[in-house]
Design a protein around this motif. Structure first.
Motif, PDB file in Angstrom:
ATOM      1  N   LEU A 199      52.907  35.252  33.446  1.00 45.37           N
ATOM      2  CA  LEU A 199      53.489  35.882  34.619  1.00 45.37           C
ATOM      3  C   LEU A 199      52.477  36.786  35.301  1.00 45.37           C
ATOM      4  O   LEU A 199      51.556  37.305  34.667  1.00 45.37           O
ATOM      5  N   GLU A 200      52.655  36.994  36.586  1.00 40.08           N
ATOM      6  CA  GLU A 200      51.785  37.885  37.333  1.00 40.08           C
ATOM      7  C   GLU A 200      52.039  39.336  36.942  1.00 40.08           C
ATOM      8  O   GLU A 200      53.037  39.670  36.294  1.00 40.08           O
ATOM      9  N   GLU A 201      51.134  40.211  37.371  1.00 40.76           N
ATOM     10  CA  GLU A 201      51.298  41.636  37.091  1.00 40.76           C
ATOM     11  C   GLU A 201      52.567  42.162  37.763  1.00 40.76           C
ATOM     12  O   GLU A 201      53.024  41.631  38.769  1.00 40.76           O
ATOM     13  N   ASN A 202      53.126  43.204  37.156  1.00 43.11           N
ATOM     14  CA  ASN A 202      54.308  43.918  37.657  1.00 43.11           C
ATOM     15  C   ASN A 202      55.628  43.176  37.475  1.00 43.11           C
ATOM     16  O   ASN A 202      56.679  43.721  37.795  1.00 43.11           O
ATOM     17  N   ILE A 203      55.602  41.959  36.973  1.00 38.63           N
ATOM     18  CA  ILE A 203      56.851  41.242  36.694  1.00 38.63           C
ATOM     19  C   ILE A 203      57.505  41.848  35.451  1.00 38.63           C
ATOM     20  O   ILE A 203      56.833  42.194  34.486  1.00 38.63           O
ATOM     21  N   ASN A 204      58.818  41.996  35.486  1.00 38.63           N
ATOM     22  CA  ASN A 204      59.516  42.504  34.294  1.00 38.63           C
ATOM     23  C   ASN A 204      60.880  41.856  34.073  1.00 38.63           C
ATOM     24  O   ASN A 204      61.737  42.399  33.388  1.00 38.63           O
ATOM     25  N   SER A 205      61.051  40.652  34.626  1.00 39.27           N
ATOM     26  CA  SER A 205      62.277  39.899  34.394  1.00 39.27           C
ATOM     27  C   SER A 205      61.967  38.419  34.587  1.00 39.27           C
ATOM     28  O   SER A 205      61.333  38.033  35.576  1.00 39.27           O
ATOM     29  N   CYS A 206      62.415  37.594  33.640  1.00 40.14           N
ATOM     30  CA  CYS A 206      62.221  36.153  33.787  1.00 40.14           C
ATOM     31  C   CYS A 206      63.170  35.433  32.849  1.00 40.14           C
ATOM     32  O   CYS A 206      63.759  36.032  31.943  1.00 40.14           O
ATOM     33  N   GLY A 207      63.305  34.140  33.050  1.00 40.37           N
ATOM     34  CA  GLY A 207      64.122  33.325  32.173  1.00 40.37           C
ATOM     35  C   GLY A 207      63.267  32.380  31.363  1.00 40.37           C
ATOM     36  O   GLY A 207      62.176  31.994  31.772  1.00 40.37           O
ATOM     37  N   VAL A 208      63.771  32.016  30.194  1.00 40.11           N
ATOM     38  CA  VAL A 208      63.125  31.027  29.339  1.00 40.11           C
ATOM     39  C   VAL A 208      64.139  29.921  29.056  1.00 40.11           C
ATOM     40  O   VAL A 208      65.212  30.188  28.511  1.00 40.11           O
ATOM     41  N   VAL A 209      63.803  28.724  29.471  1.00 40.97           N
ATOM     42  CA  VAL A 209      64.612  27.553  29.127  1.00 40.97           C
ATOM     43  C   VAL A 209      64.075  27.012  27.815  1.00 40.97           C
ATOM     44  O   VAL A 209      62.914  26.637  27.715  1.00 40.97           O
ATOM     45  N   ILE A 210      64.915  26.991  26.799  1.00 42.57           N
ATOM     46  CA  ILE A 210      64.436  26.713  25.445  1.00 42.57           C
ATOM     47  C   ILE A 210      64.219  25.217  25.213  1.00 42.57           C
ATOM     48  O   ILE A 210      64.776  24.370  25.926  1.00 42.57           O
ATOM     49  N   LEU A 211      63.407  24.922  24.219  1.00 39.79           N
ATOM     50  CA  LEU A 211      63.241  23.565  23.719  1.00 39.79           C
ATOM     51  C   LEU A 211      64.191  23.354  22.537  1.00 39.79           C
ATOM     52  O   LEU A 211      64.746  24.309  21.999  1.00 39.79           O
ATOM     53  N   PRO A 212      64.404  22.101  22.124  1.00 39.48           N
ATOM     54  CA  PRO A 212      65.414  21.839  21.080  1.00 39.48           C
ATOM     55  C   PRO A 212      65.196  22.611  19.783  1.00 39.48           C
ATOM     56  O   PRO A 212      66.174  22.960  19.104  1.00 39.48           O
ATOM     57  N   ASN A 213      63.938  22.909  19.428  1.00 40.50           N
ATOM     58  CA  ASN A 213      63.685  23.621  18.166  1.00 40.50           C
ATOM     59  C   ASN A 213      63.750  25.135  18.330  1.00 40.50           C
ATOM     60  O   ASN A 213      63.408  25.871  17.407  1.00 40.50           O
ATOM     61  N   GLU A 214      64.211  25.621  19.487  1.00 43.67           N
ATOM     62  CA  GLU A 214      64.247  27.054  19.751  1.00 43.67           C
ATOM     63  C   GLU A 214      65.664  27.608  19.861  1.00 43.67           C
ATOM     64  O   GLU A 214      65.869  28.683  20.439  1.00 43.67           O
TER      65      GLU A 214
END
Length: 239
Positions: A199-214
């Protein structure tokens, strides 16, 4: 074969990686390299990379390659700090390959573990992900400069389960001179974290779409800066 979810996540990560690392190398180009890189041809079409690092122990290293000395460079991987070699195999014959290794430094949040409910990833969920998963900056407190010794570590990491295959991460940005943020994930049963988003600087929120083993995994976020790039090493594959 990778699913559409896998390809979407990998494409997004790869795009950010190319931009981020290119910018980082430009920032450190005037600093003397501390990483000495060699590339050895293993005939006919494999190349073995090995390096020594005289700098401080990094959080990890980025290995990248190009087919011309000036680039553009493509990420091969984020490697743990103890790994000092990399095998690039089954390459195109009679082709030049150029390599660089870029160390990165910086502290992480405390780690947090989440288990997602059962459920598969579908087109409806994918459409929703574009809304909440977009990286963004939320209002921040005053920050202080970070350092490779550990200043400016992000804090207050929260991991909110958004659906059966998605986690939203938020944290407090306490750095003022970071190159960006790395989202790192360790699936249950795995020994190490791996980088899944840059992520770029100053970002402090994002989503993670998981993989099957996660479905059960541990998350952390790292504020990072690039160290000086290694020298460029090259080889030409045989017919």
């Amino acid at each position: 074969m990778p699913t559409s979810k896998d390809m979407t996540r990998l494409w997004a990560v790869a795009l950010v990686l190319v931009v981020a690392v290119t910018a980082g190398c430009a920032d450190t180009a005037t600093t003397a390299p501390k990483v000495s890189l060699t590339a050895t041809l293993v005939p006919p079409v494999d190349i073995k990379l090995a390096w020594r690092d005289r700098g401080p122990t990094p959080a990890g290293r980025i290995v990248e390659f190009a087919n011309a000395a000036a680039g553009p460079y493509t990420i091969l991987g984020f490697l743990p700090p103890g790994q000092m070699s990399y095998d690039h195999r089954d390459l195109i014959p009679q082709t030049a390959f150029y390599y660089r290794v870029v160390p990165y430094y910086g502290p992480t949040t405390a780690a947090i573990t989440r288990t997602l409910p059962p459920g598969d990833y579908d087109d409806k969920t994918q459409a929703q992900d574009h809304i909440w998963a977009e990286p963004r900056t939320v209002r921040q407190p005053a920050v202080a400069p970070r350092s490779v010794q550990g200043g400016g570590a992000p804090t207050d990491l929260k991991a909110t389960v958004m659906n059966a295959n998605g986690i939203k991460l938020t944290w407090t940005d306490r750095a003022s001179d970071e190159s960006g943020y790395l989202v790192e994930v360790k699936p249950a049963g795995s020994a190490d974290f791996r980088v899944v988003q840059v992520l770029e600087e100053n970002i402090n929120s994002c989503g993670v779409v998981i993989l099957p083993n996660e479905k059960t995994a541990t998350y952390r976020v790292r504020a990072f800066v690039y160290g000086p790039s290694s020298n460029t090493a090259s080889q030409i594959t045989l017919a």
